[in-house]
Motif scaffolding. Sequence first.
Motif, PDB file in Angstrom:
ATOM      1  N   ILE A 220       0.865  -1.170   0.000  1.00 28.27           N
ATOM      2  CA  ILE A 220       0.000   0.000   0.000  1.00 28.27           C
ATOM      3  C   ILE A 220       0.907   1.228   0.000  1.00 28.27           C
ATOM      4  O   ILE A 220       1.737   1.387   0.901  1.00 28.27           O
ATOM      5  N   VAL A 221       0.770   2.071  -0.999  1.00 27.26           N
ATOM      6  CA  VAL A 221       1.683   3.195  -1.172  1.00 27.26           C
ATOM      7  C   VAL A 221       1.538   4.203  -0.043  1.00 27.26           C
ATOM      8  O   VAL A 221       2.537   4.719   0.473  1.00 27.26           O
ATOM      9  N   THR A 228      -8.415   7.341  -2.017  1.00 28.69           N
ATOM     10  CA  THR A 228      -7.940   6.412  -3.042  1.00 28.69           C
ATOM     11  C   THR A 228      -6.871   5.495  -2.466  1.00 28.69           C
ATOM     12  O   THR A 228      -5.865   5.963  -1.919  1.00 28.69           O
ATOM     13  N   LEU A 229      -7.122   4.207  -2.567  1.00 25.28           N
ATOM     14  CA  LEU A 229      -6.168   3.193  -2.113  1.00 25.28           C
ATOM     15  C   LEU A 229      -5.176   2.944  -3.238  1.00 25.28           C
ATOM     16  O   LEU A 229      -5.535   2.423  -4.292  1.00 25.28           O
ATOM     17  N   GLN A 230      -3.922   3.344  -3.044  1.00 27.84           N
ATOM     18  CA  GLN A 230      -2.897   3.192  -4.074  1.00 27.84           C
ATOM     19  C   GLN A 230      -2.054   1.949  -3.777  1.00 27.84           C
ATOM     20  O   GLN A 230      -1.523   1.809  -2.675  1.00 27.84           O
ATOM     21  N   LEU A 231      -1.975   1.070  -4.766  1.00 27.97           N
ATOM     22  CA  LEU A 231      -1.307  -0.207  -4.578  1.00 27.97           C
ATOM     23  C   LEU A 231      -0.123  -0.368  -5.523  1.00 27.97           C
ATOM     24  O   LEU A 231      -0.139   0.129  -6.652  1.00 27.97           O
ATOM     25  N   GLN A 232       0.882  -1.071  -5.028  1.00 20.27           N
ATOM     26  CA  GLN A 232       2.014  -1.489  -5.852  1.00 20.27           C
ATOM     27  C   GLN A 232       2.001  -3.012  -5.854  1.00 20.27           C
ATOM     28  O   GLN A 232       2.338  -3.654  -4.871  1.00 20.27           O
ATOM     29  N   ALA A 236       4.948 -10.952  -8.886  1.00 25.13           N
ATOM     30  CA  ALA A 236       4.607 -12.341  -9.160  1.00 25.13           C
ATOM     31  C   ALA A 236       3.139 -12.507  -9.534  1.00 25.13           C
ATOM     32  O   ALA A 236       2.733 -13.575 -10.009  1.00 25.13           O
ATOM     33  N   LEU A 237       2.333 -11.458  -9.344  1.00 25.70           N
ATOM     34  CA  LEU A 237       0.907 -11.513  -9.659  1.00 25.70           C
ATOM     35  C   LEU A 237       0.636 -10.786 -10.964  1.00 25.70           C
ATOM     36  O   LEU A 237       1.242  -9.748 -11.255  1.00 25.70           O
ATOM     37  N   SER A 260      -6.639  -2.858  -9.470  1.00 26.91           N
ATOM     38  CA  SER A 260      -6.219  -1.609 -10.090  1.00 26.91           C
ATOM     39  C   SER A 260      -5.203  -0.987  -9.147  1.00 26.91           C
ATOM     40  O   SER A 260      -5.270  -1.196  -7.930  1.00 26.91           O
ATOM     41  N   ASN A 261      -4.266  -0.239  -9.693  1.00 22.58           N
ATOM     42  CA  ASN A 261      -3.276   0.372  -8.795  1.00 22.58           C
ATOM     43  C   ASN A 261      -3.857   1.554  -8.026  1.00 22.58           C
ATOM     44  O   ASN A 261      -3.216   2.083  -7.113  1.00 22.58           O
ATOM     45  N   GLN A 262      -5.076   1.982  -8.376  1.00 21.50           N
ATOM     46  CA  GLN A 262      -5.783   3.004  -7.618  1.00 21.50           C
ATOM     47  C   GLN A 262      -7.238   2.571  -7.462  1.00 21.50           C
ATOM     48  O   GLN A 262      -7.952   2.437  -8.459  1.00 21.50           O
TER      49      GLN A 262
END
Length: 291
Positions: A220-221, A228-232, A236-237, A260-262
């Motif tokens: 989680i960024v 907005t939940l920002q993901l990295q 491997a996925l 989604s990354n956001q």
Amino acid sequence: MKKIILLLIILVSGVSNAQYPVWVNSFDSAADLEGWTFHDLNNNGNNWVQGANWRNGEAGTEQVLRYTTFPLSGDYYPNADTENDWIISPAINLSSASGTIQLAIYWNKVYSNQNNASGRLVFISTSPDLAGFQQLQTQGNQGYYFVTDDVVFPANPNEFAESILDVSTFAGSTIYIGLLSTNDTDYTFQIAPINIDRMGIFASTLGVEDLNAPKTHTKIVQNPVASTLQLQLNPALEPTTTAVKVYNIMGQEVFTAPYSNQIEVSALAAGAYIMHVTNGAVVEKLKFIKM
């Protein structure tokens, strides 16, 4: 709000801050017994009920699961020699739970002056069938139990003590919890009336498969999150085959969406959440706080 705060305390103290809620029931209203099955096997109308906690014959201020519907007075359990009543929970899904899995029970006694042990046997089955629970009972009382020997009760009758049962053996299963009221000759504490303020099952976020997995995980960024939940994503996925599921502190799924990354979470109420990032084979669990 009181229950949420207390459950947050469970997460950071009594159980572990490395655990998340799989299932929780606070017994705050009669609706919290929806899906539970009742068996009054001696047909006397006496059974498990939801209502105010009792202490020495007087109603308290907290809502609980308790036994019985008859007035409780004196020093003995009413009709203890003939009671034979079960309550069985709805299905509890532990298919994604791993590592240490614990059943937390917050409870106190109905009679504060009891010198003998109080408590309850807890039977756990992978089937809701009553016959299966009865078989567990007859096979040398094959159940878990919590007793007064393990806890110190607060002086306030409207406060409760915590008992923890390790149920890790049921990881990956769907289970049902059964509570029995009867005069049990092997466990005499079984006949003592109690108040159960809430129950919950908590699982660790770090299981064997996590220990063996690559050290690179989804991140989680920014945490806490405003809107907005920002993901990295874990490299491997694969983004196109990965989904995100978000659960609240009560273990209820609040939404699911393709990765989604956001991810927009502005509609979520403020509080703590558990996010599952999964491709169907791997499940990564991340905590975040929504502001």
